[in-house]
Design a protein around this motif. Structure first.
Motif, short mmCIF file in Angstrom:
data_model
loop_
_atom_site.label_atom_id
_atom_site.label_comp_id
_atom_site.label_asym_id
_atom_site.label_seq_id
_atom_site.Cartn_x
_atom_site.Cartn_y
_atom_site.Cartn_z
N THR A 208 -20.76 7.57 -7.26
CA THR A 208 -19.48 6.89 -7.36
C THR A 208 -18.42 7.72 -6.67
O THR A 208 -18.47 8.95 -6.67
CB THR A 208 -19.04 6.64 -8.82
OG1 THR A 208 -18.72 7.88 -9.44
CG2 THR A 208 -20.12 5.92 -9.62
N THR A 209 -17.46 7.02 -6.07
CA THR A 209 -16.34 7.70 -5.40
C THR A 209 -15.17 6.74 -5.26
O THR A 209 -15.36 5.52 -5.25
CB THR A 209 -16.76 8.24 -4.01
OG1 THR A 209 -15.66 8.98 -3.46
CG2 THR A 209 -17.17 7.13 -3.06
N ASN A 210 -13.99 7.29 -5.15
CA ASN A 210 -12.83 6.47 -4.81
C ASN A 210 -12.35 6.78 -3.39
O ASN A 210 -11.29 6.35 -2.98
CB ASN A 210 -11.70 6.65 -5.84
CG ASN A 210 -11.20 8.08 -5.93
OD1 ASN A 210 -11.63 8.94 -5.17
ND2 ASN A 210 -10.30 8.33 -6.86
N ILE B 150 -27.72 10.29 -10.95
CA ILE B 150 -26.43 9.61 -10.86
C ILE B 150 -25.35 10.69 -10.74
O ILE B 150 -25.22 11.53 -11.63
CB ILE B 150 -26.17 8.73 -12.09
CG1 ILE B 150 -27.27 7.68 -12.24
CG2 ILE B 150 -24.79 8.08 -11.99
CD1 ILE B 150 -27.23 6.93 -13.55
N ILE B 151 -24.61 10.66 -9.64
CA ILE B 151 -23.57 11.65 -9.39
C ILE B 151 -22.22 10.93 -9.39
O ILE B 151 -21.97 10.07 -8.54
CB ILE B 151 -23.80 12.37 -8.04
CG1 ILE B 151 -25.21 12.98 -8.00
CG2 ILE B 151 -22.73 13.44 -7.82
CD1 ILE B 151 -25.63 13.48 -6.65
N ASP B 152 -21.39 11.30 -10.34
CA ASP B 152 -20.13 10.60 -10.56
C ASP B 152 -18.96 11.35 -9.93
O ASP B 152 -18.89 12.57 -10.00
CB ASP B 152 -19.91 10.47 -12.07
CG ASP B 152 -18.81 9.49 -12.43
OD1 ASP B 152 -18.66 8.46 -11.75
OD2 ASP B 152 -18.10 9.76 -13.42
N PRO C 272 -9.71 3.95 -8.77
CA PRO C 272 -9.90 4.39 -10.15
C PRO C 272 -9.70 3.23 -11.13
O PRO C 272 -8.81 2.39 -10.94
CB PRO C 272 -8.82 5.46 -10.34
CG PRO C 272 -8.52 5.96 -8.96
CD PRO C 272 -8.70 4.77 -8.07
N GLY C 273 -10.56 3.18 -12.14
CA GLY C 273 -10.39 2.20 -13.20
C GLY C 273 -11.06 0.85 -12.99
O GLY C 273 -10.89 -0.04 -13.81
#
Length: 110
Positions: A103-105, A70-72, A13-14
């Motif tokens: 996007t993924t963490n 775009i899938i966040d 994250p970030g």
């Protein structure tokens, strides 16, 4: 865009994953591509709602038509089995047809 390849941005994250995909989405818009940015949670809510109403095919086609999707934040919240199946159907419809940015963490092995 021309290669119709998907991209997955993985990181803590970030670090700027969302910022990067937004910038790519804006550039796609400037080039005339129909683009949608949506959180994974919102997408799954909409897919589940359509599934419950019996309109899932229509909504899947709608999301499949975007030139760039775009899938966040995939994996930020738990995903139920029905939602995972609907998500897979959407990605299958887009595969090698239109690019999708994610996007993924969560690391890929998870």
């Amino acid at each position: 865009m021309e290669k119709k390849e998907n991209l997955v941005f993985i990181g803590n994250p970030g670090v700027g994953k969302t910022h990067l995909v937004i910038a790519l989405g804006i550039e796609a818009c400037h080039q005339g591509y129909r683009t949608l940015f949506i959180s994974c949670h919102e997408l799954l809510l909409r897919l589940r709602s359509a599934f419950e109403k019996g309109t899932v095919d229509r909504i899947l086609r709608r999301y499949a038509r975007y030139d760039l999707l775009i899938i966040d934040e995939i994996g930020y919240l738990p995903i139920q089995k029905v939602e995972a199946n609907l998500f897979f159907q959407l990605l299958t419809m887009r595969y090698e047809q239109k690019p999708t940015l994610i996007t993924t963490n969560i690391i890929l092995s998870r």
